[in-house]
Design a protein around this motif. Structure first.
Motif, PDB file in Angstrom:
ATOM      1  N   ARG A 187     -45.064 -15.445  -6.440  1.00  0.00           N
ATOM      2  CA  ARG A 187     -44.914 -15.806  -5.030  1.00  0.00           C
ATOM      3  C   ARG A 187     -44.316 -17.202  -4.923  1.00  0.00           C
ATOM      4  N   TYR A 188     -43.291 -17.302  -4.087  1.00  0.00           N
ATOM      5  CA  TYR A 188     -42.606 -18.561  -3.847  1.00  0.00           C
ATOM      6  C   TYR A 188     -42.897 -19.015  -2.414  1.00  0.00           C
ATOM      7  N   ASP A 189     -43.354 -20.240  -2.259  1.00  0.00           N
ATOM      8  CA  ASP A 189     -43.577 -20.850  -0.949  1.00  0.00           C
ATOM      9  C   ASP A 189     -42.858 -22.189  -0.928  1.00  0.00           C
ATOM     10  N   GLY A 190     -41.934 -22.368   0.001  1.00  0.00           N
ATOM     11  CA  GLY A 190     -41.211 -23.629   0.014  1.00  0.00           C
ATOM     12  C   GLY A 190     -40.222 -23.738   1.147  1.00  0.00           C
ATOM     13  N   ARG A 191     -39.159 -24.519   0.903  1.00  0.00           N
ATOM     14  CA  ARG A 191     -38.117 -24.740   1.904  1.00  0.00           C
ATOM     15  C   ARG A 191     -36.764 -24.339   1.319  1.00  0.00           C
ATOM     16  N   LEU A 192     -35.895 -23.878   2.189  1.00  0.00           N
ATOM     17  CA  LEU A 192     -34.536 -23.550   1.782  1.00  0.00           C
ATOM     18  C   LEU A 192     -33.558 -24.049   2.839  1.00  0.00           C
ATOM     19  N   VAL A 193     -32.294 -24.116   2.449  1.00  0.00           N
ATOM     20  CA  VAL A 193     -31.215 -24.481   3.366  1.00  0.00           C
ATOM     21  C   VAL A 193     -30.137 -23.416   3.263  1.00  0.00           C
ATOM     22  N   VAL A 194     -29.724 -22.884   4.389  1.00  0.00           N
ATOM     23  CA  VAL A 194     -28.709 -21.838   4.420  1.00  0.00           C
ATOM     24  C   VAL A 194     -27.342 -22.435   4.093  1.00  0.00           C
ATOM     25  N   THR A 195     -26.625 -21.812   3.158  1.00  0.00           N
ATOM     26  CA  THR A 195     -25.275 -22.266   2.803  1.00  0.00           C
ATOM     27  C   THR A 195     -24.208 -21.256   3.221  1.00  0.00           C
ATOM     28  N   ASP A 196     -24.560 -19.972   3.217  1.00  0.00           N
ATOM     29  CA  ASP A 196     -23.620 -18.901   3.566  1.00  0.00           C
ATOM     30  C   ASP A 196     -24.354 -17.939   4.501  1.00  0.00           C
ATOM     31  N   PRO A 197     -24.172 -18.069   5.824  1.00  0.00           N
ATOM     32  CA  PRO A 197     -24.936 -17.259   6.773  1.00  0.00           C
ATOM     33  C   PRO A 197     -24.788 -15.748   6.568  1.00  0.00           C
ATOM     34  N   GLU A 198     -23.578 -15.294   6.220  1.00  0.00           N
ATOM     35  CA  GLU A 198     -23.367 -13.859   6.043  1.00  0.00           C
ATOM     36  C   GLU A 198     -24.145 -13.324   4.845  1.00  0.00           C
ATOM     37  N   ALA A 199     -24.056 -14.024   3.712  1.00  0.00           N
ATOM     38  CA  ALA A 199     -24.792 -13.604   2.517  1.00  0.00           C
ATOM     39  C   ALA A 199     -26.295 -13.723   2.739  1.00  0.00           C
ATOM     40  N   PHE A 200     -26.718 -14.765   3.447  1.00  0.00           N
ATOM     41  CA  PHE A 200     -28.144 -14.955   3.699  1.00  0.00           C
ATOM     42  C   PHE A 200     -28.688 -13.853   4.600  1.00  0.00           C
ATOM     43  N   ALA A 201     -27.944 -13.493   5.639  1.00  0.00           N
ATOM     44  CA  ALA A 201     -28.383 -12.417   6.538  1.00  0.00           C
ATOM     45  C   ALA A 201     -28.494 -11.098   5.782  1.00  0.00           C
ATOM     46  N   GLU A 202     -27.558 -10.854   4.864  1.00  0.00           N
ATOM     47  CA  GLU A 202     -27.611  -9.627   4.063  1.00  0.00           C
ATOM     48  C   GLU A 202     -28.844  -9.628   3.163  1.00  0.00           C
ATOM     49  N   ALA A 203     -29.161 -10.772   2.552  1.00  0.00           N
ATOM     50  CA  ALA A 203     -30.357 -10.875   1.714  1.00  0.00           C
ATOM     51  C   ALA A 203     -31.620 -10.676   2.535  1.00  0.00           C
ATOM     52  N   LEU A 204     -31.619 -11.187   3.762  1.00  0.00           N
ATOM     53  CA  LEU A 204     -32.773 -11.017   4.633  1.00  0.00           C
ATOM     54  C   LEU A 204     -32.958  -9.538   4.975  1.00  0.00           C
ATOM     55  N   ARG A 205     -31.862  -8.844   5.218  1.00  0.00           N
ATOM     56  CA  ARG A 205     -31.933  -7.429   5.582  1.00  0.00           C
ATOM     57  C   ARG A 205     -32.341  -6.544   4.407  1.00  0.00           C
ATOM     58  N   THR A 206     -31.792  -6.822   3.225  1.00  0.00           N
ATOM     59  CA  THR A 206     -31.948  -5.891   2.107  1.00  0.00           C
ATOM     60  C   THR A 206     -32.963  -6.339   1.061  1.00  0.00           C
ATOM     61  N   GLY A 207     -33.417  -7.596   1.141  1.00  0.00           N
ATOM     62  CA  GLY A 207     -34.403  -8.073   0.187  1.00  0.00           C
ATOM     63  C   GLY A 207     -33.769  -8.753  -1.015  1.00  0.00           C
ATOM     64  N   ILE A 208     -34.593  -9.425  -1.791  1.00  0.00           N
ATOM     65  CA  ILE A 208     -34.130 -10.214  -2.936  1.00  0.00           C
ATOM     66  C   ILE A 208     -34.817  -9.731  -4.208  1.00  0.00           C
ATOM     67  N   GLY A 209     -34.021  -9.417  -5.209  1.00  0.00           N
ATOM     68  CA  GLY A 209     -34.561  -9.027  -6.501  1.00  0.00           C
ATOM     69  C   GLY A 209     -34.862  -7.546  -6.599  1.00  0.00           C
ATOM     70  N   ARG A 210     -35.653  -7.202  -7.602  1.00  0.00           N
ATOM     71  CA  ARG A 210     -35.987  -5.808  -7.900  1.00  0.00           C
ATOM     72  C   ARG A 210     -37.357  -5.445  -7.334  1.00  0.00           C
ATOM     73  N   ALA A 211     -37.746  -4.169  -7.546  1.00  0.00           N
ATOM     74  CA  ALA A 211     -39.053  -3.638  -7.133  1.00  0.00           C
ATOM     75  C   ALA A 211     -39.263  -3.729  -5.625  1.00  0.00           C
ATOM     76  N   LYS A 212     -38.203  -3.503  -4.842  1.00  0.00           N
ATOM     77  CA  LYS A 212     -38.301  -3.623  -3.391  1.00  0.00           C
ATOM     78  C   LYS A 212     -39.174  -2.548  -2.781  1.00  0.00           C
ATOM     79  N   ALA A 213     -39.285  -1.401  -3.430  1.00  0.00           N
ATOM     80  CA  ALA A 213     -40.151  -0.345  -2.913  1.00  0.00           C
ATOM     81  C   ALA A 213     -41.623  -0.653  -3.158  1.00  0.00           C
ATOM     82  N   TYR A 214     -41.891  -1.650  -3.982  1.00  0.00           N
ATOM     83  CA  TYR A 214     -43.251  -1.900  -4.440  1.00  0.00           C
ATOM     84  C   TYR A 214     -43.777  -3.272  -4.048  1.00  0.00           C
ATOM     85  N   GLY A 215     -43.395  -3.737  -2.874  1.00  0.00           N
ATOM     86  CA  GLY A 215     -43.989  -4.953  -2.338  1.00  0.00           C
ATOM     87  C   GLY A 215     -43.288  -6.238  -2.697  1.00  0.00           C
ATOM     88  N   CYS A 216     -42.075  -6.148  -3.259  1.00  0.00           N
ATOM     89  CA  CYS A 216     -41.321  -7.345  -3.623  1.00  0.00           C
ATOM     90  C   CYS A 216     -40.030  -7.424  -2.798  1.00  0.00           C
TER      91      CYS A 216
END
Length: 226
Positions: A187-216
């Protein structure tokens, strides 16, 4: 997109079953979404992401989906209170270059280990990362891909805390073909700064990393506190 917050009833037999088997949790959550007729994999079609958080009052389930879920379909007694669902249009509209945000992410950081003596066409074995430095390095690399950076904190390191999660266990298949699923999450808790809004929005929609069906993979955001 919709984000739902569900307080869970730990006395519920159905919840205890899902808590012990992440594959069952996946099935339960898919069951509250509309039937998919496009032929695409159902989880991908609905963009289902979820995360189980422990709070001062008990377990809280966060669920993100492209379609509005029908929480009346949950087993009776599954919830300890009312499910709250809201659209995420405002979150997506607020994404802009340089925007600083607080975040939480439970993810499955991994890397591929290759046998130097194996043929080049062999991909290698994917292994979980357990060392905090390697887990932070994984997050930094994902940030480059997903349109954000984690700034430096007061100690000069990354402005994020990483902590291990209990192993996520599940069982896929039936009978002799039943296979055990084990996910090592952090688990990661912290701060981030957006650099590429389009890529960031896609990551927000589709998730980051593997095991997305299993709570990640679900990235939750909040304003940075002064």
């Amino acid at each position: 997109m919709y984000l739902s917050r569900l307080p869970l009833n730990t006395a519920s037999r159905a919840f205890r079953r899902d808590f012990a088997d992440v594959q069952q949790m996946h099935r339960t959550l898919m069951g509250v979404l509309p039937e998919v007729v496009s032929g695409e994999p159902a989880r991908r079609e609905h963009g289902l992401l979820w995360r189980l958080d422990v709070t001062d009052t008990g377990y809280l389930l966060l669920v993100q989906s492209g379609a509005r879920p029908d929480w009346e379909r949950l087993p009776s007694g599954y919830l300890a209170g009312e499910a709250q669902t809201r659209p995420m249009d405002g979150v997506l509209e607020a994404i802009a270059p340089g925007r600083a945000l607080a975040f939480r992410l439970t993810a499955n950081p991994t890397r591929i280990v290759r046998d130097p003596d194996a043929p080049k066409e062999e991909r290698g074995k994917r292994v979980a990362l357990h060392d905090p430095k390697e887990q932070l390095g994984w997050l930094a690399r994902k940030g480059e891909q997903c349109g954000f950076v984690v700034p430096a904190g007061g100690d000069g390191g990354m402005a994020v805390n990483v902590s291990p999660c209990p192993p996520v266990i599940g069982y896929k298949g039936e009978g002799r073909s039943r296979n055990k699923i084990t996910i090592s999450a952090a688990r990661y808790d912290g701060r981030l700064v957006v650099t590429d809004p389009e890529a960031f929005a896609e990551a927000l929609r589709t998730g980051i990393g593997r095991a997305k069906a299993y709570g990640c993979g679900l990235l939750s955001l909040a304003p940075v506190r002064a």
